[in-house]
Design an enzyme around this catalytic site. Structure first.
Site, short mmCIF file in Angstrom:
data_model
loop_
_atom_site.label_atom_id
_atom_site.label_comp_id
_atom_site.label_asym_id
_atom_site.label_seq_id
_atom_site.Cartn_x
_atom_site.Cartn_y
_atom_site.Cartn_z
N HIS A 16 -17.03 -6.99 -2.07
CA HIS A 16 -17.53 -5.70 -2.26
C HIS A 16 -19.13 -5.75 -2.75
CE1 HIS A 16 -13.60 -5.12 -4.62
NE2 HIS A 16 -13.45 -4.16 -3.57
N LYS A 40 -2.67 4.07 -11.46
CA LYS A 40 -2.74 2.72 -11.49
C LYS A 40 -3.13 1.99 -12.76
CE LYS A 40 -4.55 1.90 -6.61
NZ LYS A 40 -5.79 1.39 -6.12
N ARG A 89 -11.64 -4.87 6.27
CA ARG A 89 -11.39 -6.16 6.28
C ARG A 89 -10.45 -6.68 7.72
NH1 ARG A 89 -9.52 -6.23 0.45
NH2 ARG A 89 -8.85 -4.16 0.97
N SER A 127 -9.68 -7.82 -4.79
CA SER A 127 -9.39 -7.99 -6.08
C SER A 127 -8.14 -8.45 -6.70
CB SER A 127 -9.74 -6.71 -7.04
OG SER A 127 -11.12 -6.17 -6.43
P1 ADP Z 1 -9.38 0.87 -3.35
O1 ADP Z 1 -8.48 0.79 -4.40
O2 ADP Z 1 -10.12 2.28 -2.94
O3 ADP Z 1 -9.05 0.31 -1.91
P2 ADP Z 1 -10.97 -1.43 -3.58
O4 ADP Z 1 -11.86 -1.73 -4.87
O5 ADP Z 1 -9.75 -2.30 -3.38
O6 ADP Z 1 -10.63 -0.01 -3.84
O7 ADP Z 1 -12.04 -1.59 -2.63
C1 ADP Z 1 -13.14 -0.61 -2.45
C2 ADP Z 1 -13.76 -0.53 -0.96
O8 ADP Z 1 -14.19 -1.87 -0.72
C3 ADP Z 1 -12.75 -0.33 0.07
O9 ADP Z 1 -13.12 0.13 1.11
C4 ADP Z 1 -12.20 -1.86 0.59
O10 ADP Z 1 -11.71 -1.63 2.05
C5 ADP Z 1 -13.71 -2.50 0.48
N1 ADP Z 1 -13.21 -4.03 0.27
C6 ADP Z 1 -12.45 -4.51 -0.63
N2 ADP Z 1 -12.44 -5.93 -0.49
C7 ADP Z 1 -13.65 -6.27 0.26
C8 ADP Z 1 -13.92 -7.30 1.18
N3 ADP Z 1 -13.37 -8.57 0.85
N4 ADP Z 1 -14.81 -7.20 2.13
C9 ADP Z 1 -15.26 -6.04 2.20
N5 ADP Z 1 -14.87 -4.84 1.92
C10 ADP Z 1 -13.86 -4.90 0.98
#
Ligand code: ADP
Length: 159
Positions: A16, A40, A89, A127
């Protein structure tokens, strides 16, 4: 141009933070939106997730962090943003993300989605994976900055 970067961020990882850093170079102003999703059950409260991110992005003068509820397109409009940023990803993200982007385009033709491809070294990272490894006592030092890791470990001890 103003962009919003919505997500759960439970908690933020290097993946992120990499997207935020790159977005801060590409856009005039970036608003990271932490989603309050009652469906969630997150490890961290919305306030905690916002504070974790605020701490991690404080060196970027054009990035701010807010919480929001409901649709990302509404959050974008309220923030006067023309762009929603999402990280991609792998192909597994692609189908869902494309569907969301197309839905959002129908809901709000004035807001566009921009995908930032993950840096290769963070392509596996989420995460969820970070929390899972930590819950089994694994080393998560490669997944997030030390302040975030400490908070994950504290939180898991409280459980
Ligand atoms: P959501 O529940 O909306 O998927 P996340 O917090 O998991 O929320 O992810 C938010 C955004 O960050 C999404 O667009 C996700 O694809 C991106 N993201 C998550 N992990 C990574 C990573 N390792 N590298 C790049 N982008 C990521």
């Amino acid at each position: 141009m103003i962009a919003v970067y919505p997500g759960s961020f439970d908690p933020a990882t290097y993946g992120h933070l990499d997207v935020i850093q790159r977005a801060s170079l590409a856009f005039d102003h970036v608003i990271v939106g932490v989603l309050h999703n009652s469906a969630k059950s997150p490890l961290f409260s919305v306030e905690e997730r916002v504070n974790i991110l605020k701490d991690a992005i404080k060196s970027y003068s054009n990035v701010e962090v807010r919480s929001f509820e409901g649709l990302s397109v509404n959050f974008a409009r309220e923030s006067h943003a023309q762009v929603i940023i999402r990280g991609l990803r792998a192909v597994t993200d692609f189908e869902y993300e494309l569907q969301m982007a197309q839905t959002n385009r129908v809901l709000a033709p004035d807001v566009d989605t921009v995908f930032l491809a993950t840096r290769l070294e963070y392509a596996y990272l989420s995460s969820t994976i970070m929390k899972e490894v930590a819950s089994f006592g694994g080393d998560i030092s490669k997944f997030a900055p030390s302040q975030i890791i400490e908070r994950v470990q504290e939180k898991l001890l409280q459980r």
